[in-house]
Design a protein around this motif. Structure first.
Motif: not given
Length: 445
Positions: A227, A230-231, A264, A267-268, A362
């Protein structure tokens, strides 16, 4: 059910499907039955399935409700083309569900028979999109080094070429992958800052008017369940959109709860121009792939290419729709997140072993990366390549657990219905096996 032994069927298999197994009949399993997270071989031995048959049996094995849906659909109409003037109800209903759960910009669905096929079609469509917009020079694609986008020739192109199939094509440009454990890739710079700068410099060098799209696995699966921060994807996609470059989110692995959400991308906070789907879409009960298109892309293409003979297969669409209903009814998205955290907690102490470099995941896409040297982060399999087969065989033989090695990691990707007790058994099996590995000789003591 067969009454012949596993060895009997392995012998027959070696004559027609595979080559003979290295260590004899016990190195290959003839699987005959499954229920939830358990599968049985032809000798009647049970195994916890921590592989989900290739990361795809989301709702577990032996779901009678899916068998019933398939049988009823076959009994009424098994399949008819959706080309020309034809369509069917299961395809329409599945398409509506896929779009309803997707990012807000997604509007249309194209169905196929596999993720490889869907990725290949996406490669064709991103180029056709720009051609129809009067920019035929936009043919190059950006990919992540070490990524995987299928086994077709298009998949080989997206991988930057494969030995014996074709040299690295001029149309594919490989970027540094977002791999938080391997900080050495970024020269001391923040990972996302490095990758965004590399992307901007690549676009400047190649020219945005020559680039059609970027393809990205939102979590790199075959590389070892990696994974990104997150950015990473939000910032990368912002750069792509600023230059008119399409973004294709490859969610063949990550969708339908594998990583804890329907997609996913959600999520982003992403709105990809295309999303590639397969694997968990029908929980492996029938082969199925899909390509989701944004409204703008779909309007430009007018749906682009002619559908294939099996596109919109009625049985596949009906089963996939029913599988999605099970995921929703049994709250398997939340189950994936809970069981994934449990895996990380119970595997956590392994980080103290000399051969374990990273433990990550994840949802129920978990990887334990194995290293020969923690300082250099060199893969254990560079020193002991035989362990790629020996580790999963030992876990299977000694603990009755089916796991796999992908990239440099032990990958744990069970059905989303796996129970807390089964997670504990799988984690204990992996822990026992890795603890037994001699880091100097590679032997499993």
């Amino acid at each position: 059910m067969t009454t012949d032994t596993n060895a009997h069927w392995v012998s027959r298999d070696a004559g027609i499907v595979h080559r003979p197994p290295d260590g004899g009949a016990t190195d290959r399993l003839v699987l005959v039955r499954g229920k939830q997270s358990t599968i049985w071989d032809a000798d009647g031995r049970a195994y916890i399935d921590a592989h989900a048959g290739a990361w795809l049996t989301q709702v577990g094995h032996g779901r009678e409700e899916l068998v019933k849906v398939a049988a009823e659909q076959m009994g009424s109409l098994a399949h008819f083309t959706i080309a020309m003037d034809f369509t069917n109800i299961p395809t329409i209903e599945l398409g509506e569900k896929l779009v309803r759960h997707a990012p807000a910009n997604i509007a249309k669905v194209r169905l196929s028979s596999s993720g490889s096929e869907a990725d290949d079609e996406a490669l064709q469509l991103v180029r056709l999109y720009h051609h129809r917009r009067g920019q035929p020079g936009r043919t190059k694609v950006l990919v992540l080094r070490g990524s995987y986008h299928g086994r077709t020739y298009g998949g080989a192109e997206l991988a930057g070429g494969r030995p014996g199939i074709g040299e690295s094509p001029k149309g594919a440009i490989a970027l540094t992958p977002p791999w938080p454990y391997h900080t050495e890739l970024y020269g001391g710079e923040d990972l996302t800052d490095f990758c965004v700068r590399e992307l901007e410099e690549t676009i400047a060098r190649v020219g945005a008017d020559n680039i059609a799209a970027m393809f990205g696995e939102l979590v790199m699966g075959p590389a070892g369940m990696v994974p990104p921060p997150d950015d990473y994807w939000p910032r990368m996609v912002a750069v792509l959109k600023a230059h008119g470059i399409l973004f294709v989110a490859d969610e063949v692995v990550t969708a339908f709860g594998r990583c804890g959400n329907w997609y996913t991308s959600l999520d982003y906070g992403l709105e990809p121009d295309m999303i590639v789907l397969a694997k968990g879409i029908a929980s492996g009960y029938v082969p199925l792939g899909a390509l989701l298109l944004s409204a703008e892309v779909a309007d430009t293409l007018d749906m682009g290419l002619h559908p294939g003979s099996y596109s919109g297969h009625l049985v596949a669409a009906a089963v996939a729709s029913a599988s999605m209903d099970i995921i929703e009814k049994e709250n398997l998205l939340e189950a994936s997140r809970l069981r994934g955290r449990q895996f990380l907690d119970e595997l956590g102490p392994l980080i103290n072993l000399p051969i374990v470099g990273d433990i990550r995941g994840r949802g129920l896409a978990v990887g334990v990366e194995l290293v020969a040297d923690k300082a250099t982060k060199r893969s254990l399999f560079e020193d002991f390549p035989g362990l790629k087969q020996e580790i999963p065989r030992f876990i299977r033989r000694e603990h009755g657990v089916i796991a796999a090695i992908h990239g440099g990691a032990v990958a744990l990707t069970p059905p989303l219905v796996i129970t807390p007790d089964e997670v504990t058994r799988v984690a204990a099996a992996v822990s026992d096996t890795l603890t037994r590995i001699n880091p100097r000789t590679g032997a499993i003591d």
